[in-house]
Design a protein around this motif. Structure first.
Motif, PDB file in Angstrom:
ATOM      1  N   GLY A 175     -16.725  -0.623   7.449  1.00 47.13           N
ATOM      2  CA  GLY A 175     -15.937   0.576   7.730  1.00 47.13           C
ATOM      3  C   GLY A 175     -16.525   1.881   7.193  1.00 47.13           C
ATOM      4  N   LYS A 176     -16.839   1.885   5.903  1.00 47.57           N
ATOM      5  CA  LYS A 176     -17.329   3.130   5.291  1.00 47.57           C
ATOM      6  C   LYS A 176     -18.671   3.530   5.921  1.00 47.57           C
ATOM      7  CE  LYS A 176     -14.103   3.887   2.181  1.00 47.57           C
ATOM      8  NZ  LYS A 176     -13.858   3.044   1.034  1.00 47.57           N
ATOM      9  N   TYR A 177     -19.525   2.506   6.135  1.00 46.88           N
ATOM     10  CA  TYR A 177     -20.833   2.754   6.755  1.00 46.88           C
ATOM     11  C   TYR A 177     -20.621   3.338   8.157  1.00 46.88           C
ATOM     12  CZ  TYR A 177     -25.433   1.556   8.771  1.00 46.88           C
ATOM     13  OH  TYR A 177     -26.645   1.596   9.399  1.00 46.88           O
ATOM     14  N   SER A 178     -19.648   2.797   8.895  1.00 44.71           N
ATOM     15  CA  SER A 178     -19.440   3.269  10.272  1.00 44.71           C
ATOM     16  C   SER A 178     -19.017   4.740  10.287  1.00 44.71           C
ATOM     17  CB  SER A 178     -18.418   2.394  11.017  1.00 44.71           C
ATOM     18  OG  SER A 178     -17.102   2.699  10.633  1.00 44.71           O
ATOM     19  N   THR A 179     -18.260   5.162   9.278  1.00 47.88           N
ATOM     20  CA  THR A 179     -17.872   6.578   9.256  1.00 47.88           C
ATOM     21  C   THR A 179     -19.091   7.455   8.963  1.00 47.88           C
ATOM     22  OG1 THR A 179     -17.216   6.554   6.917  1.00 47.88           O
ATOM     23  CG2 THR A 179     -15.494   6.047   8.513  1.00 47.88           C
ATOM     24  N   GLU A 199     -10.915  15.097  11.816  1.00 48.29           N
ATOM     25  CA  GLU A 199     -10.888  16.261  10.913  1.00 48.29           C
ATOM     26  C   GLU A 199     -12.182  16.328  10.108  1.00 48.29           C
ATOM     27  OE1 GLU A 199      -6.012  16.282  10.414  1.00 48.29           O
ATOM     28  OE2 GLU A 199      -7.255  15.618   8.738  1.00 48.29           O
ATOM     29  N   LYS A 200     -12.606  15.156   9.627  1.00 44.27           N
ATOM     30  CA  LYS A 200     -13.861  15.122   8.857  1.00 44.27           C
ATOM     31  C   LYS A 200     -15.036  15.521   9.746  1.00 44.27           C
ATOM     32  CE  LYS A 200     -12.670  11.666   5.482  1.00 44.27           C
ATOM     33  NZ  LYS A 200     -13.130  10.550   4.702  1.00 44.27           N
ATOM     34  N   ALA A 201     -15.027  15.054  10.974  1.00 47.04           N
ATOM     35  CA  ALA A 201     -16.114  15.369  11.906  1.00 47.04           C
ATOM     36  C   ALA A 201     -16.163  16.872  12.171  1.00 47.04           C
ATOM     37  CB  ALA A 201     -15.925  14.607  13.216  1.00 47.04           C
ATOM     38  N   VAL A 257       0.858  -1.195   0.000  1.00 44.80           N
ATOM     39  CA  VAL A 257       0.000   0.000   0.000  1.00 44.80           C
ATOM     40  C   VAL A 257       0.887   1.236   0.000  1.00 44.80           C
ATOM     41  CG1 VAL A 257      -1.646   1.301   1.445  1.00 44.80           C
ATOM     42  CG2 VAL A 257      -1.866  -1.176   1.235  1.00 44.80           C
ATOM     43  N   ASP A 258       0.458   2.280  -0.686  1.00 45.92           N
ATOM     44  CA  ASP A 258       1.185   3.557  -0.654  1.00 45.92           C
ATOM     45  C   ASP A 258       1.122   4.113   0.789  1.00 45.92           C
ATOM     46  OD1 ASP A 258       2.096   6.139  -0.840  1.00 45.92           O
ATOM     47  OD2 ASP A 258       0.730   6.755  -2.448  1.00 45.92           O
ATOM     48  N   PRO A 259       2.282   4.315   1.437  1.00 43.27           N
ATOM     49  CA  PRO A 259       2.258   4.795   2.828  1.00 43.27           C
ATOM     50  C   PRO A 259       1.442   6.069   3.003  1.00 43.27           C
ATOM     51  CG  PRO A 259       4.510   4.265   2.163  1.00 43.27           C
ATOM     52  CD  PRO A 259       3.657   4.137   0.946  1.00 43.27           C
ATOM     53  N   ALA A 260       1.324   6.876   1.943  1.00 44.39           N
ATOM     54  CA  ALA A 260       0.548   8.125   2.046  1.00 44.39           C
ATOM     55  C   ALA A 260      -0.917   7.845   2.377  1.00 44.39           C
ATOM     56  CB  ALA A 260       0.660   8.927   0.751  1.00 44.39           C
ATOM     57  N   LYS A 261      -1.394   6.674   1.998  1.00 47.29           N
ATOM     58  CA  LYS A 261      -2.790   6.339   2.332  1.00 47.29           C
ATOM     59  C   LYS A 261      -2.955   6.319   3.859  1.00 47.29           C
ATOM     60  CE  LYS A 261      -6.446   2.947   2.130  1.00 47.29           C
ATOM     61  NZ  LYS A 261      -7.017   1.747   1.578  1.00 47.29           N
ATOM     62  N   TYR A 262      -1.959   5.733   4.526  1.00 49.31           N
ATOM     63  CA  TYR A 262      -2.047   5.654   5.991  1.00 49.31           C
ATOM     64  C   TYR A 262      -1.713   7.005   6.640  1.00 49.31           C
ATOM     65  CZ  TYR A 262      -1.972   0.560   5.294  1.00 49.31           C
ATOM     66  OH  TYR A 262      -2.250  -0.729   4.905  1.00 49.31           O
TER      67      TYR A 262
HETATM   68  N1  COA Z   1      -2.500   9.123  -0.621  1.00 53.52           N
HETATM   69  C1  COA Z   1      -3.303   9.876   0.151  1.00 53.52           C
HETATM   70  N2  COA Z   1      -4.556   9.508   0.510  1.00 53.52           N
HETATM   71  C2  COA Z   1      -4.988   8.293   0.056  1.00 53.52           C
HETATM   72  C3  COA Z   1      -4.193   7.470  -0.729  1.00 53.52           C
HETATM   73  C4  COA Z   1      -2.892   7.908  -1.081  1.00 53.52           C
HETATM   74  N3  COA Z   1      -2.075   7.175  -1.826  1.00 53.52           N
HETATM   75  N4  COA Z   1      -4.911   6.350  -1.007  1.00 53.52           N
HETATM   76  C5  COA Z   1      -6.114   6.489  -0.396  1.00 53.52           C
HETATM   77  N5  COA Z   1      -6.162   7.668   0.251  1.00 53.52           N
HETATM   78  C6  COA Z   1      -7.266   8.218   1.028  1.00 53.52           C
HETATM   79  C7  COA Z   1      -8.624   7.948   0.420  1.00 53.52           C
HETATM   80  O1  COA Z   1      -8.925   8.916  -0.578  1.00 53.52           O
HETATM   81  C8  COA Z   1      -9.516   8.072   1.619  1.00 53.52           C
HETATM   82  O2  COA Z   1      -9.720   9.403   1.935  1.00 53.52           O
HETATM   83  P1  COA Z   1     -11.208   9.968   2.134  1.00 53.52           P
HETATM   84  O3  COA Z   1     -11.815   9.145   3.237  1.00 53.52           O
HETATM   85  O4  COA Z   1     -11.002  11.392   2.547  1.00 53.52           O
HETATM   86  O5  COA Z   1     -11.917   9.772   0.855  1.00 53.52           O
HETATM   87  C9  COA Z   1      -8.648   7.479   2.742  1.00 53.52           C
HETATM   88  O6  COA Z   1      -7.303   7.513   2.280  1.00 53.52           O
HETATM   89  C10 COA Z   1      -8.981   6.037   3.086  1.00 53.52           C
HETATM   90  O7  COA Z   1      -8.940   5.312   1.915  1.00 53.52           O
HETATM   91  P2  COA Z   1     -10.074   4.257   1.541  1.00 53.52           P
HETATM   92  O8  COA Z   1      -9.750   3.580   0.290  1.00 53.52           O
HETATM   93  O9  COA Z   1     -11.411   4.936   1.637  1.00 53.52           O
HETATM   94  O10 COA Z   1      -9.857   3.296   2.804  1.00 53.52           O
HETATM   95  P3  COA Z   1     -10.261   1.853   3.098  1.00 53.52           P
HETATM   96  O11 COA Z   1     -11.383   1.374   2.284  1.00 53.52           O
HETATM   97  O12 COA Z   1      -9.028   1.057   3.054  1.00 53.52           O
HETATM   98  O13 COA Z   1     -10.783   1.957   4.634  1.00 53.52           O
HETATM   99  C11 COA Z   1     -11.707   2.740   6.672  1.00 53.52           C
HETATM  100  C12 COA Z   1     -10.901   3.113   5.415  1.00 53.52           C
HETATM  101  C13 COA Z   1     -11.769   3.907   7.625  1.00 53.52           C
HETATM  102  C14 COA Z   1     -13.118   2.369   6.255  1.00 53.52           C
HETATM  103  C15 COA Z   1     -11.014   1.551   7.351  1.00 53.52           C
HETATM  104  O14 COA Z   1      -9.776   1.963   7.848  1.00 53.52           O
HETATM  105  C16 COA Z   1     -11.817   0.924   8.468  1.00 53.52           C
HETATM  106  O15 COA Z   1     -12.651   0.050   8.237  1.00 53.52           O
HETATM  107  N6  COA Z   1     -11.527   1.318   9.720  1.00 53.52           N
HETATM  108  C17 COA Z   1     -12.155   0.761  10.895  1.00 53.52           C
HETATM  109  C18 COA Z   1     -13.558   1.305  11.171  1.00 53.52           C
HETATM  110  C19 COA Z   1     -13.546   2.674  11.699  1.00 53.52           C
HETATM  111  O16 COA Z   1     -12.538   3.139  12.214  1.00 53.52           O
HETATM  112  N7  COA Z   1     -14.700   3.351  11.633  1.00 53.52           N
HETATM  113  C20 COA Z   1     -14.796   4.748  12.059  1.00 53.52           C
HETATM  114  C21 COA Z   1     -16.035   5.068  12.843  1.00 53.52           C
HETATM  115  S1  COA Z   1     -15.897   4.419  14.482  1.00 53.52           S
END
Ligand code: COA
Length: 389
Positions: free
Chosen positions: A198-202, A241-243, A28-33
Protein backbone atom coordinates in the motif's frame (compact mmCIF):
# COMPACT_ATOMS: atom_id res chain seq x y z
CA UNK A 1 -11.82 17.17 -35.56
CA UNK A 2 -13.17 17.45 -32.02
CA UNK A 3 -13.36 14.04 -30.33
CA UNK A 4 -14.11 13.15 -26.73
CA UNK A 5 -16.79 12.17 -24.25
CA UNK A 6 -20.25 12.76 -25.66
CA UNK A 7 -22.24 11.25 -22.78
CA UNK A 8 -21.21 9.85 -19.39
CA UNK A 9 -23.10 7.79 -16.80
CA UNK A 10 -22.23 6.30 -13.42
CA UNK A 11 -23.70 3.30 -11.61
CA UNK A 12 -22.93 1.75 -8.25
CA UNK A 13 -24.46 -0.93 -6.07
CA UNK A 14 -27.59 -0.24 -4.04
CA UNK A 15 -25.84 -1.37 -0.85
CA UNK A 16 -23.15 0.21 1.29
CA UNK A 17 -21.50 -0.06 4.69
CA UNK A 18 -20.67 3.01 6.79
CA UNK A 19 -16.96 3.14 7.59
CA UNK A 20 -17.72 3.90 11.24
CA UNK A 21 -19.31 0.43 11.40
CA UNK A 22 -16.09 -1.06 10.02
CA UNK A 23 -13.94 1.11 12.31
CA UNK A 24 -15.88 0.06 15.43
CA UNK A 25 -15.58 -3.63 14.58
CA UNK A 26 -11.90 -3.42 13.69
CA UNK A 27 -11.07 -1.30 16.77
CA UNK A 28 -9.84 1.62 14.65
CA UNK A 29 -10.42 5.31 15.35
CA UNK A 30 -13.06 6.31 12.74
CA UNK A 31 -11.09 9.53 12.13
CA UNK A 32 -8.41 7.43 10.45
CA UNK A 33 -10.93 6.47 7.77
CA UNK A 34 -12.91 9.73 7.58
CA UNK A 35 -9.93 12.10 7.75
CA UNK A 36 -6.77 10.01 7.27
CA UNK A 37 -7.92 8.30 4.05
CA UNK A 38 -10.95 10.55 3.40
CA UNK A 39 -13.63 7.89 2.98
CA UNK A 40 -17.12 7.63 4.53
CA UNK A 41 -18.92 4.69 2.92
CA UNK A 42 -18.06 1.63 0.83
CA UNK A 43 -20.41 0.39 -1.88
CA UNK A 44 -20.86 -3.38 -1.63
CA UNK A 45 -22.14 -5.40 -4.60
CA UNK A 46 -24.84 -7.94 -3.67
CA UNK A 47 -24.39 -11.51 -4.98
CA UNK A 48 -26.52 -10.82 -8.07
CA UNK A 49 -24.43 -7.81 -9.16
CA UNK A 50 -21.04 -8.03 -10.88
CA UNK A 51 -18.86 -5.91 -13.18
CA UNK A 52 -21.07 -6.85 -16.14
CA UNK A 53 -24.41 -5.88 -14.56
CA UNK A 54 -22.90 -2.64 -13.21
CA UNK A 55 -21.54 -1.83 -16.67
CA UNK A 56 -24.83 -2.55 -18.43
CA UNK A 57 -26.74 -0.60 -15.76
CA UNK A 58 -24.40 2.37 -16.27
CA UNK A 59 -24.62 2.20 -20.06
CA UNK A 60 -28.38 1.74 -20.55
CA UNK A 61 -29.47 5.34 -19.78
CA UNK A 62 -27.00 6.85 -22.28
CA UNK A 63 -27.56 4.19 -24.94
CA UNK A 64 -31.20 5.32 -24.93
CA UNK A 65 -30.10 8.86 -25.82
CA UNK A 66 -28.35 7.93 -29.08
CA UNK A 67 -28.86 5.68 -32.08
CA UNK A 68 -27.24 2.47 -30.75
CA UNK A 69 -26.69 1.27 -34.34
CA UNK A 70 -23.87 3.83 -34.58
CA UNK A 71 -21.86 2.00 -31.89
CA UNK A 72 -19.24 -0.13 -33.63
CA UNK A 73 -16.79 -0.50 -30.75
CA UNK A 74 -17.26 -1.54 -27.12
CA UNK A 75 -14.16 -1.32 -24.92
CA UNK A 76 -14.36 -2.53 -21.33
CA UNK A 77 -11.58 -1.61 -18.86
CA UNK A 78 -11.51 -3.74 -15.74
CA UNK A 79 -9.17 -5.48 -13.33
CA UNK A 80 -11.85 -7.69 -11.76
CA UNK A 81 -12.68 -9.69 -14.87
CA UNK A 82 -15.15 -12.57 -14.59
CA UNK A 83 -13.72 -14.75 -17.36
CA UNK A 84 -10.21 -15.51 -18.59
CA UNK A 85 -11.37 -15.74 -22.19
CA UNK A 86 -14.68 -14.02 -22.97
CA UNK A 87 -14.58 -10.23 -22.77
CA UNK A 88 -16.98 -8.56 -20.34
CA UNK A 89 -17.63 -6.24 -23.31
CA UNK A 90 -19.20 -9.14 -25.23
CA UNK A 91 -21.72 -9.79 -22.42
CA UNK A 92 -22.62 -6.09 -22.26
CA UNK A 93 -22.87 -5.91 -26.04
CA UNK A 94 -25.49 -8.67 -25.97
CA UNK A 95 -27.39 -7.28 -22.97
CA UNK A 96 -27.72 -3.89 -24.65
CA UNK A 97 -28.72 -5.41 -28.00
CA UNK A 98 -25.98 -3.65 -29.96
CA UNK A 99 -25.23 -4.17 -33.65
CA UNK A 100 -23.38 -7.35 -34.64
CA UNK A 101 -21.10 -5.13 -36.75
CA UNK A 102 -19.22 -4.03 -33.68
CA UNK A 103 -15.92 -4.94 -31.98
CA UNK A 104 -16.16 -5.84 -28.28
CA UNK A 105 -12.95 -6.17 -26.25
CA UNK A 106 -11.80 -6.13 -22.61
CA UNK A 107 -8.67 -4.22 -21.57
CA UNK A 108 -6.58 -4.70 -18.47
CA UNK A 109 -3.94 -2.58 -16.77
CA UNK A 110 -5.18 -2.21 -13.21
CA UNK A 111 -7.02 1.09 -12.71
CA UNK A 112 -5.69 2.47 -16.01
CA UNK A 113 -7.73 0.16 -18.31
CA UNK A 114 -10.61 2.57 -18.99
CA UNK A 115 -8.20 5.39 -19.87
CA UNK A 116 -6.48 3.16 -22.43
CA UNK A 117 -9.99 2.45 -23.74
CA UNK A 118 -10.87 6.15 -24.00
CA UNK A 119 -7.73 6.89 -26.03
CA UNK A 120 -8.13 3.85 -28.30
CA UNK A 121 -11.77 4.80 -28.86
CA UNK A 122 -10.76 8.35 -29.79
CA UNK A 123 -8.24 7.05 -32.34
CA UNK A 124 -11.01 4.86 -33.78
CA UNK A 125 -13.45 7.77 -34.04
CA UNK A 126 -10.81 9.92 -35.75
CA UNK A 127 -10.61 7.33 -38.53
CA UNK A 128 -14.41 6.89 -38.70
CA UNK A 129 -16.01 10.18 -37.60
CA UNK A 130 -19.60 8.91 -37.85
CA UNK A 131 -19.05 6.00 -35.51
CA UNK A 132 -19.48 5.97 -31.76
CA UNK A 133 -17.65 3.89 -29.17
CA UNK A 134 -19.05 2.67 -25.88
CA UNK A 135 -16.26 2.83 -23.29
CA UNK A 136 -16.74 1.26 -19.88
CA UNK A 137 -14.77 1.10 -16.65
CA UNK A 138 -16.27 -1.30 -14.11
CA UNK A 139 -14.71 -2.89 -11.05
CA UNK A 140 -15.20 -4.38 -7.63
CA UNK A 141 -12.35 -3.37 -5.30
CA UNK A 142 -11.68 -6.22 -2.92
CA UNK A 143 -8.92 -6.58 -0.32
CA UNK A 144 -8.42 -9.05 2.50
CA UNK A 145 -10.63 -8.62 5.56
CA UNK A 146 -8.77 -6.75 8.28
CA UNK A 147 -6.02 -5.58 5.89
CA UNK A 148 -5.05 -1.87 5.52
CA UNK A 149 -6.74 -1.89 2.11
CA UNK A 150 -10.10 -3.07 3.53
CA UNK A 151 -11.57 0.43 4.19
CA UNK A 152 -10.71 1.43 0.60
CA UNK A 153 -12.93 -1.19 -1.03
CA UNK A 154 -15.93 -0.23 -3.13
CA UNK A 155 -17.49 -0.82 -6.52
CA UNK A 156 -18.89 1.04 -9.48
CA UNK A 157 -19.04 1.46 -13.23
CA UNK A 158 -18.86 4.38 -15.61
CA UNK A 159 -20.08 4.18 -19.20
CA UNK A 160 -19.14 6.79 -21.80
CA UNK A 161 -20.00 7.38 -25.42
CA UNK A 162 -16.88 8.55 -27.25
CA UNK A 163 -17.69 10.38 -30.48
CA UNK A 164 -16.84 13.28 -32.74
CA UNK A 165 -18.39 16.64 -31.77
CA UNK A 166 -18.82 15.48 -28.15
CA UNK A 167 -21.43 17.25 -26.03
CA UNK A 168 -19.65 16.81 -22.68
CA UNK A 169 -15.85 16.97 -22.95
CA UNK A 170 -13.54 17.45 -25.93
CA UNK A 171 -10.30 15.62 -25.15
CA UNK A 172 -6.96 17.10 -26.23
CA UNK A 173 -4.75 15.09 -28.57
CA UNK A 174 -1.59 15.34 -26.51
CA UNK A 175 -1.12 13.35 -23.34
CA UNK A 176 1.76 12.52 -21.02
CA UNK A 177 2.52 8.87 -20.37
CA UNK A 178 4.67 6.99 -17.88
CA UNK A 179 5.11 3.22 -17.68
CA UNK A 180 7.29 1.23 -15.29
CA UNK A 181 7.36 -2.48 -14.43
CA UNK A 182 6.72 -2.41 -10.66
CA UNK A 183 4.94 -4.66 -8.13
CA UNK A 184 2.86 -2.22 -6.08
CA UNK A 185 -0.52 -3.90 -6.52
CA UNK A 186 -1.43 -7.13 -8.32
CA UNK A 187 -3.87 -10.03 -8.31
CA UNK A 188 -2.61 -13.44 -9.43
CA UNK A 189 -5.19 -15.49 -11.36
CA UNK A 190 -5.72 -17.83 -8.41
CA UNK A 191 -6.84 -15.04 -6.04
CA UNK A 192 -10.04 -13.06 -5.80
CA UNK A 193 -8.55 -10.35 -3.56
CA UNK A 194 -5.88 -7.93 -4.68
CA UNK A 195 -2.42 -7.97 -3.09
CA UNK A 196 -0.97 -4.56 -2.43
CA UNK A 197 2.14 -2.95 -1.03
CA UNK A 198 0.00 0.00 0.00
CA UNK A 199 2.52 2.63 1.07
CA UNK A 200 4.78 1.80 -1.89
CA UNK A 201 1.82 2.11 -4.27
CA UNK A 202 1.08 5.63 -3.04
CA UNK A 203 4.72 6.59 -3.65
CA UNK A 204 4.72 5.12 -7.17
CA UNK A 205 1.38 6.89 -7.89
CA UNK A 206 2.95 10.25 -6.98
CA UNK A 207 6.22 9.64 -8.83
CA UNK A 208 4.30 8.55 -11.95
CA UNK A 209 2.21 11.74 -11.69
CA UNK A 210 5.34 13.88 -11.91
CA UNK A 211 6.70 11.88 -14.83
CA UNK A 212 3.41 11.88 -16.78
CA UNK A 213 2.98 15.60 -16.12
CA UNK A 214 6.52 16.31 -17.39
CA UNK A 215 5.76 14.44 -20.62
CA UNK A 216 2.42 16.28 -20.99
CA UNK A 217 4.05 19.62 -20.29
CA UNK A 218 6.84 19.04 -22.83
CA UNK A 219 4.26 18.54 -25.56
CA UNK A 220 1.73 21.22 -24.69
CA UNK A 221 3.68 23.90 -22.85
CA UNK A 222 0.66 24.26 -20.56
CA UNK A 223 1.14 25.09 -16.91
CA UNK A 224 -0.72 24.33 -13.68
CA UNK A 225 -2.74 27.55 -13.98
CA UNK A 226 -4.22 26.52 -17.35
CA UNK A 227 -6.64 24.12 -15.66
CA UNK A 228 -9.91 25.06 -13.98
CA UNK A 229 -10.17 21.71 -12.20
CA UNK A 230 -8.15 18.50 -11.81
CA UNK A 231 -9.51 14.93 -11.67
CA UNK A 232 -7.19 12.31 -10.19
CA UNK A 233 -7.46 8.54 -10.01
CA UNK A 234 -9.19 7.94 -6.68
CA UNK A 235 -8.20 4.86 -4.68
CA UNK A 236 -9.39 7.00 -1.75
CA UNK A 237 -10.01 10.73 -1.69
CA UNK A 238 -7.04 11.72 0.47
CA UNK A 239 -4.80 10.32 -2.30
CA UNK A 240 -6.12 12.94 -4.73
CA UNK A 241 -5.47 15.71 -2.21
CA UNK A 242 -1.90 14.50 -1.79
CA UNK A 243 -1.50 14.25 -5.56
CA UNK A 244 -2.77 17.77 -6.09
CA UNK A 245 -0.46 19.18 -3.43
CA UNK A 246 2.44 17.26 -4.97
CA UNK A 247 1.73 18.48 -8.51
CA UNK A 248 1.36 22.09 -7.36
CA UNK A 249 4.69 21.87 -5.54
CA UNK A 250 6.33 20.22 -8.54
CA UNK A 251 5.07 23.10 -10.71
CA UNK A 252 6.32 25.67 -8.19
CA UNK A 253 2.79 26.77 -7.34
CA UNK A 254 1.85 27.62 -3.77
CA UNK A 255 -1.77 26.64 -3.10
CA UNK A 256 -3.67 29.41 -1.32
CA UNK A 257 -6.38 28.72 1.29
CA UNK A 258 -9.40 27.24 -0.49
CA UNK A 259 -7.50 26.32 -3.70
CA UNK A 260 -7.42 22.60 -2.95
CA UNK A 261 -11.17 22.51 -2.28
CA UNK A 262 -11.98 24.68 -5.29
CA UNK A 263 -9.72 22.82 -7.72
CA UNK A 264 -10.57 19.21 -6.76
CA UNK A 265 -13.29 19.26 -4.05
CA UNK A 266 -16.27 18.46 -6.32
CA UNK A 267 -14.43 15.52 -7.91
CA UNK A 268 -14.23 13.67 -4.59
CA UNK A 269 -17.87 13.56 -3.48
CA UNK A 270 -19.04 10.33 -5.18
CA UNK A 271 -15.87 8.40 -4.37
CA UNK A 272 -16.04 9.34 -0.69
CA UNK A 273 -19.43 7.59 -0.40
CA UNK A 274 -18.83 4.66 -2.77
CA UNK A 275 -15.16 3.77 -2.35
CA UNK A 276 -12.66 2.66 -4.94
CA UNK A 277 -13.98 1.46 -8.28
CA UNK A 278 -10.51 0.94 -9.81
CA UNK A 279 -10.80 1.46 -13.60
CA UNK A 280 -13.96 3.54 -13.21
CA UNK A 281 -12.71 5.75 -10.41
CA UNK A 282 -11.14 8.61 -12.41
CA UNK A 283 -14.38 8.90 -14.38
CA UNK A 284 -16.52 8.65 -11.23
CA UNK A 285 -14.53 11.73 -10.20
CA UNK A 286 -15.37 13.43 -13.49
CA UNK A 287 -19.10 12.61 -13.05
CA UNK A 288 -18.94 13.96 -9.53
CA UNK A 289 -17.35 17.20 -10.76
CA UNK A 290 -19.81 17.71 -13.61
CA UNK A 291 -22.85 16.90 -11.45
CA UNK A 292 -21.85 19.01 -8.46
CA UNK A 293 -19.99 22.04 -9.75
CA UNK A 294 -21.92 25.19 -8.88
CA UNK A 295 -19.88 27.02 -11.50
CA UNK A 296 -20.67 26.49 -15.18
CA UNK A 297 -17.60 24.61 -16.44
CA UNK A 298 -18.42 25.16 -20.14
CA UNK A 299 -15.25 26.21 -21.98
CA UNK A 300 -13.01 25.28 -19.04
CA UNK A 301 -10.00 22.94 -19.31
CA UNK A 302 -9.80 19.98 -16.91
CA UNK A 303 -6.61 18.07 -16.06
CA UNK A 304 -7.06 14.29 -15.82
CA UNK A 305 -4.60 11.92 -14.13
CA UNK A 306 -5.06 8.20 -14.58
CA UNK A 307 -2.95 5.71 -12.65
CA UNK A 308 -2.95 1.92 -12.90
CA UNK A 309 -0.65 -0.02 -10.60
CA UNK A 310 1.97 -2.16 -12.20
CA UNK A 311 2.23 0.63 -13.57
CA UNK A 312 0.89 2.83 -16.37
CA UNK A 313 0.02 6.47 -15.76
CA UNK A 314 -1.32 9.15 -18.06
CA UNK A 315 -1.93 12.87 -17.67
CA UNK A 316 -4.30 14.24 -20.28
CA UNK A 317 -6.80 17.04 -20.55
CA UNK A 318 -10.10 18.08 -22.01
CA UNK A 319 -12.39 21.05 -22.39
CA UNK A 320 -15.93 20.92 -21.05
CA UNK A 321 -18.41 21.78 -23.76
CA UNK A 322 -20.91 24.66 -23.48
CA UNK A 323 -24.40 23.36 -22.59
CA UNK A 324 -22.99 20.11 -21.13
CA UNK A 325 -25.35 20.18 -18.14
CA UNK A 326 -28.34 19.29 -20.32
CA UNK A 327 -26.72 15.94 -21.17
CA UNK A 328 -25.72 14.80 -17.67
CA UNK A 329 -27.33 12.06 -15.55
CA UNK A 330 -27.23 14.23 -12.41
CA UNK A 331 -30.78 13.52 -11.18
CA UNK A 332 -30.50 9.76 -11.71
CA UNK A 333 -27.12 9.67 -9.93
CA UNK A 334 -28.59 11.56 -6.95
CA UNK A 335 -31.63 9.26 -6.73
CA UNK A 336 -29.48 6.11 -6.98
CA UNK A 337 -27.18 7.26 -4.18
CA UNK A 338 -30.02 8.50 -1.95
CA UNK A 339 -31.94 5.22 -2.19
CA UNK A 340 -29.10 2.90 -1.21
CA UNK A 341 -29.55 0.53 1.75
CA UNK A 342 -27.06 0.34 4.60
CA UNK A 343 -25.60 -3.07 5.51
CA UNK A 344 -24.72 -4.24 9.01
CA UNK A 345 -21.19 -5.52 9.58
CA UNK A 346 -22.53 -9.09 9.62
CA UNK A 347 -24.29 -8.63 6.28
CA UNK A 348 -21.13 -7.12 4.79
CA UNK A 349 -19.02 -10.04 5.99
CA UNK A 350 -21.57 -12.61 4.81
CA UNK A 351 -21.59 -11.10 1.32
CA UNK A 352 -17.79 -10.87 1.32
CA UNK A 353 -17.45 -14.53 2.29
CA UNK A 354 -19.91 -15.86 -0.28
CA UNK A 355 -18.08 -17.96 -2.83
CA UNK A 356 -19.15 -17.98 -6.46
CA UNK A 357 -20.33 -21.52 -7.33
CA UNK A 358 -17.67 -23.38 -9.30
CA UNK A 359 -19.23 -26.88 -9.44
CA UNK A 360 -20.96 -26.41 -12.79
CA UNK A 361 -24.38 -26.96 -11.19
CA UNK A 362 -27.57 -24.94 -11.63
CA UNK A 363 -27.56 -22.06 -9.12
CA UNK A 364 -30.23 -19.39 -8.92
CA UNK A 365 -29.19 -16.25 -7.03
CA UNK A 366 -31.30 -14.46 -4.43
CA UNK A 367 -32.78 -11.29 -5.84
CA UNK A 368 -31.38 -8.08 -4.33
CA UNK A 369 -31.99 -4.53 -5.51
CA UNK A 370 -30.22 -3.89 -8.80
CA UNK A 371 -31.29 -1.76 -11.72
CA UNK A 372 -32.42 -3.18 -14.14
CA UNK A 373 -29.83 -5.81 -15.18
CA UNK A 374 -28.96 -8.52 -12.69
CA UNK A 375 -27.02 -11.76 -12.51
CA UNK A 376 -29.83 -14.29 -12.09
CA UNK A 377 -27.60 -17.31 -11.63
CA UNK A 378 -25.04 -19.64 -13.10
CA UNK A 379 -25.60 -22.94 -14.87
CA UNK A 380 -23.01 -25.22 -16.48
CA UNK A 381 -20.40 -22.52 -15.69
CA UNK A 382 -22.35 -19.94 -17.75
CA UNK A 383 -23.44 -16.71 -16.09
CA UNK A 384 -27.09 -15.95 -16.74
CA UNK A 385 -27.95 -12.25 -16.91
CA UNK A 386 -31.52 -10.91 -17.04
CA UNK A 387 -33.17 -7.56 -17.62
CA UNK A 388 -35.57 -7.51 -14.71
CA UNK A 389 -37.42 -4.21 -15.18
N1 COA B 1 -7.08 10.49 12.77
C1 COA B 1 -6.76 11.09 11.61
N2 COA B 1 -5.87 10.58 10.73
C2 COA B 1 -5.31 9.38 11.06
C3 COA B 1 -5.62 8.71 12.23
C4 COA B 1 -6.55 9.29 13.13
N3 COA B 1 -6.90 8.71 14.27
N4 COA B 1 -4.89 7.56 12.25
C5 COA B 1 -4.16 7.53 11.11
N5 COA B 1 -4.41 8.63 10.38
C6 COA B 1 -3.84 9.00 9.10
C7 COA B 1 -2.37 8.67 8.97
O1 COA B 1 -1.57 9.69 9.55
C8 COA B 1 -2.20 8.60 7.48
O2 COA B 1 -2.14 9.87 6.94
P1 COA B 1 -0.95 10.27 5.96
O3 COA B 1 -1.01 9.30 4.81
O4 COA B 1 -1.29 11.66 5.52
O5 COA B 1 0.31 10.13 6.72
C9 COA B 1 -3.54 7.98 7.03
O6 COA B 1 -4.46 8.18 8.09
C10 COA B 1 -3.47 6.49 6.75
O7 COA B 1 -2.94 5.88 7.87
P2 COA B 1 -1.80 4.77 7.76
O8 COA B 1 -1.47 4.25 9.08
O9 COA B 1 -0.68 5.31 6.92
O10 COA B 1 -2.66 3.72 6.91
P3 COA B 1 -2.51 2.22 6.64
O11 COA B 1 -1.14 1.72 6.84
O12 COA B 1 -3.57 1.55 7.39
O13 COA B 1 -2.83 2.13 5.05
C11 COA B 1 -3.04 2.63 2.74
C12 COA B 1 -3.09 3.20 4.17
C13 COA B 1 -3.43 3.69 1.74
C14 COA B 1 -1.63 2.17 2.44
C15 COA B 1 -4.02 1.45 2.66
O14 COA B 1 -5.32 1.93 2.80
C16 COA B 1 -3.91 0.65 1.38
O15 COA B 1 -3.10 -0.27 1.27
N6 COA B 1 -4.78 0.95 0.40
C17 COA B 1 -4.86 0.23 -0.85
C18 COA B 1 -3.77 0.62 -1.86
C19 COA B 1 -4.00 1.92 -2.48
O16 COA B 1 -5.12 2.43 -2.47
N7 COA B 1 -2.96 2.50 -3.08
C20 COA B 1 -3.04 3.83 -3.67
C21 COA B 1 -2.36 3.96 -5.01
S1 COA B 1 -3.33 3.18 -6.26
Amino acid sequence: MNVGIDLISFYTSNYFIELKTLATTRGVDPAKYYIGIGQEKMAIPPPDEDIVTMAANAALPIIKQIDPAQIDLVLFGTESGIDQSKAAAAFVHGMLGLSHRCRAVELKEACYGATAAVHLAMAHVRTKPDSKALVIGSDVARYELGSPGEPTQGCGAVAMIVSSNPRTMKIDLQSGIYTDDVMDFWRPNYRDQALVDGKYSTRVYLHALEEAWKHYQEQTGRSFGDFARFCYHLPFTRMAEKAHERLAKFCGVELAAGDLERQIGDTLFYNRITGNSYAASLYVGLCSLLDRSAEDLGGKRIGMYSYGSGCVAEFFSGTIQPGYCAHLQTARHAKMLAERAELTFRQYEDIYNLRFPTDGGDHEFTRYRTAPFRLAGVKAHKRHYVHSA
